[in-house]
Each structure stands twice: as structure tokens, then as C-alpha cells.
Design a protein around this motif. Sequence first.
Motif, PDB file in Angstrom:
ATOM      1  N   ASN A   1     -28.069 -38.947 -30.533  1.00 15.79           N
ATOM      2  CA  ASN A   1     -29.188 -39.455 -31.309  1.00 15.79           C
ATOM      3  C   ASN A   1     -29.537 -40.881 -30.898  1.00 15.79           C
ATOM      4  OD1 ASN A   1     -29.652 -37.198 -32.881  1.00 15.79           O
ATOM      5  ND2 ASN A   1     -28.299 -37.858 -34.532  1.00 15.79           N
ATOM      6  N   ILE A   2     -30.831 -41.142 -30.718  1.00 14.72           N
ATOM      7  CA  ILE A   2     -31.304 -42.516 -30.621  1.00 14.72           C
ATOM      8  C   ILE A   2     -31.538 -42.985 -32.052  1.00 14.72           C
ATOM      9  CG2 ILE A   2     -33.111 -44.057 -29.788  1.00 14.72           C
ATOM     10  CD1 ILE A   2     -33.616 -42.113 -27.525  1.00 14.72           C
ATOM     11  N   PRO A   3     -30.855 -44.028 -32.525  1.00 14.65           N
ATOM     12  CA  PRO A   3     -30.887 -44.371 -33.950  1.00 14.65           C
ATOM     13  C   PRO A   3     -32.213 -44.946 -34.426  1.00 14.65           C
ATOM     14  CG  PRO A   3     -29.611 -45.981 -32.711  1.00 14.65           C
ATOM     15  CD  PRO A   3     -29.940 -44.875 -31.752  1.00 14.65           C
TER      16      PRO A   3
ATOM     17  N   ASP B   1     -33.868 -41.118 -36.864  1.00 10.84           N
ATOM     18  CA  ASP B   1     -33.033 -40.770 -35.714  1.00 10.84           C
ATOM     19  C   ASP B   1     -33.701 -39.687 -34.861  1.00 10.84           C
ATOM     20  OD1 ASP B   1     -31.263 -42.520 -36.775  1.00 10.84           O
ATOM     21  OD2 ASP B   1     -29.714 -41.054 -37.277  1.00 10.84           O
ATOM     22  N   LEU B   2     -33.634 -39.867 -33.540  1.00  7.65           N
ATOM     23  CA  LEU B   2     -34.244 -38.903 -32.624  1.00  7.65           C
ATOM     24  C   LEU B   2     -33.155 -38.113 -31.903  1.00  7.65           C
ATOM     25  CD1 LEU B   2     -37.154 -40.841 -30.841  1.00  7.65           C
ATOM     26  CD2 LEU B   2     -37.322 -39.162 -32.678  1.00  7.65           C
TER      27      LEU B   2
ATOM     28  N   SER C   1     -20.194 -44.393 -20.333  1.00 10.46           N
ATOM     29  CA  SER C   1     -19.481 -43.719 -21.417  1.00 10.46           C
ATOM     30  C   SER C   1     -20.089 -42.351 -21.703  1.00 10.46           C
ATOM     31  CB  SER C   1     -19.497 -44.573 -22.684  1.00 10.46           C
ATOM     32  OG  SER C   1     -20.827 -44.836 -23.104  1.00 10.46           O
ATOM     33  N   LEU C   2     -21.415 -42.254 -21.669  1.00 11.01           N
ATOM     34  CA  LEU C   2     -22.067 -40.956 -21.844  1.00 11.01           C
ATOM     35  C   LEU C   2     -21.699 -40.010 -20.714  1.00 11.01           C
ATOM     36  CD1 LEU C   2     -25.708 -41.799 -23.035  1.00 11.01           C
ATOM     37  CD2 LEU C   2     -23.970 -40.552 -24.307  1.00 11.01           C
ATOM     38  N   LEU C   3     -21.713 -40.537 -19.507  1.00 17.01           N
ATOM     39  CA  LEU C   3     -21.390 -39.720 -18.343  1.00 17.01           C
ATOM     40  C   LEU C   3     -19.948 -39.225 -18.409  1.00 17.01           C
ATOM     41  CD1 LEU C   3     -22.341 -38.601 -15.637  1.00 17.01           C
ATOM     42  CD2 LEU C   3     -21.683 -40.767 -14.583  1.00 17.01           C
TER      43      LEU C   3
ATOM     44  N   GLN D   1     -37.160 -34.640 -27.684  1.00 16.65           N
ATOM     45  CA  GLN D   1     -37.146 -35.814 -26.817  1.00 16.65           C
ATOM     46  C   GLN D   1     -35.937 -35.696 -25.884  1.00 16.65           C
ATOM     47  OE1 GLN D   1     -36.890 -36.197 -30.242  1.00 16.65           O
ATOM     48  NE2 GLN D   1     -39.075 -36.340 -30.555  1.00 16.65           N
ATOM     49  N   PHE D   2     -36.035 -36.298 -24.739  1.00 17.42           N
ATOM     50  CA  PHE D   2     -34.853 -36.393 -23.890  1.00 17.42           C
ATOM     51  C   PHE D   2     -34.898 -37.697 -23.128  1.00 17.42           C
ATOM     52  CE2 PHE D   2     -38.069 -34.030 -21.697  1.00 17.42           C
ATOM     53  CZ  PHE D   2     -38.067 -34.510 -20.418  1.00 17.42           C
TER      54      PHE D   2
END
Length: 213
Positions: free
Chosen positions: A38-40, A130-131, A151-153, A208-209
Motif C-alpha cells: 500500500n502507498i499510504p 491508502d492505494l 527491501s521490497l526486492l 495502481q501499480f
Amino acid sequence: MINFEVLKQISKNLEHTSYEDILRLLEELEISYIMTFNIPKGTLISRIRPSERKPYCKESQISYNPNPENYGRANKPNEPIFYGSIQGPGMLNSLDTNVWEWLNILNSKPLNKIDFPLSFTSGFWEIQSDLPTIPIIYNNVSKEKTKLFDSLLENYEKHSGVTELSSKIIEFLANEYSKVDINSPNDYKLTAAFSELIRTRIGKKYHQFFIRA
């Protein structure tokens, strides 16, 4: 595996392959896992646009194109998409991403093709809730230049559902999204098709991405 090899070959010249055939090949790929986050609420999204020596003064001039006639990085013709940048870890603000992208674009063009001096107009939009988002963060060039999204990777690579083939497919798609050597709107067919696949078939709530540029 065969469809993936076909996609890699046709990606070198997308003009002669129909959008529908590309979409079908993408649907048949064996992607084992797609990461989400999520993008906050409250995050700022920015856009920056060359303003031809004179700054723009209306939001509509720097917002999304309501009637796109051609393929874009994440849209097909007549499909409006809002393109913007968010602030990544360690960045002063989201304009850092915009500036980096424009520097990459300008760096790929001969100097005699650039109309100097350049003027840019920027704008900010605040996320109201949040998205849910699907990140594509495997671009080879940016992995070497920045550690912002490591960290995401790492979380993606550690997930038990990730296969070697799936990782290669996501890496290929991320490199397609991030390419700057664009000669025709047809060069966007593949990423436009995968964007449609994400929004309409893989997970309908993920409208969204996020693309690591």
C-alpha cells in the motif's frame, strides 16, 4: 517458457504484432507470484512536464491526458492514466524521481534534438486514502544506481511462491517499463498490455501499480 521466449523476440519490434496477441501471450505466462503493498494516505505524487519556455498555469496542463490517442507506458489509446512519481526512501521529495527520469530521457537524445533552454512546470497531488499497489522493481540499470527499494526486492525474492522463471519474467517486464529509447508509440504495446492485465484480470482491486524507473 515458450511464450516468454516469443515475447522477448517480439519486444525488439512491436510494430508488427497486434496488441491482442501480446495480451494473449502475457495471459499465458507462468507468473507464480506478484507482490503487493500500500502507498499510504497522505503521500504526495508529483508530475513534471516540459513547458516550452513558458510555465503552465492550469492544473489540466500538467495533469493526466484525458484523451490519449496513442499507446503509453501503461495505457492503450483512449485510456486515460495518471502518471506520477512518489517520494522514495532517502529522497527529499517526489520530484527527485521526476528529475531522474527526465535526465535519463535527455541523456538518451542527441544534443541537437533538444530545444534549449528547457523550462519545466511541476505539480503535487496528495493521496486521500491508502492505494493498493503492485510494484515492478527489477530494472537492471536502476538496481545498480540506487538501493532505495532493495527491501521490497528482497521480500519478493524470499517469498516461497517465487519461481526462477517468474523472477526472469518480472525482470524482463521491469526493463520494458523503464526503457527510454522510444521511437514510436508501438514501443509501449507490451507494457500497456501488461498494465491492462494487472488492472482487469490479475487482481481487480489493484488499480495502481508502481514502476521503479
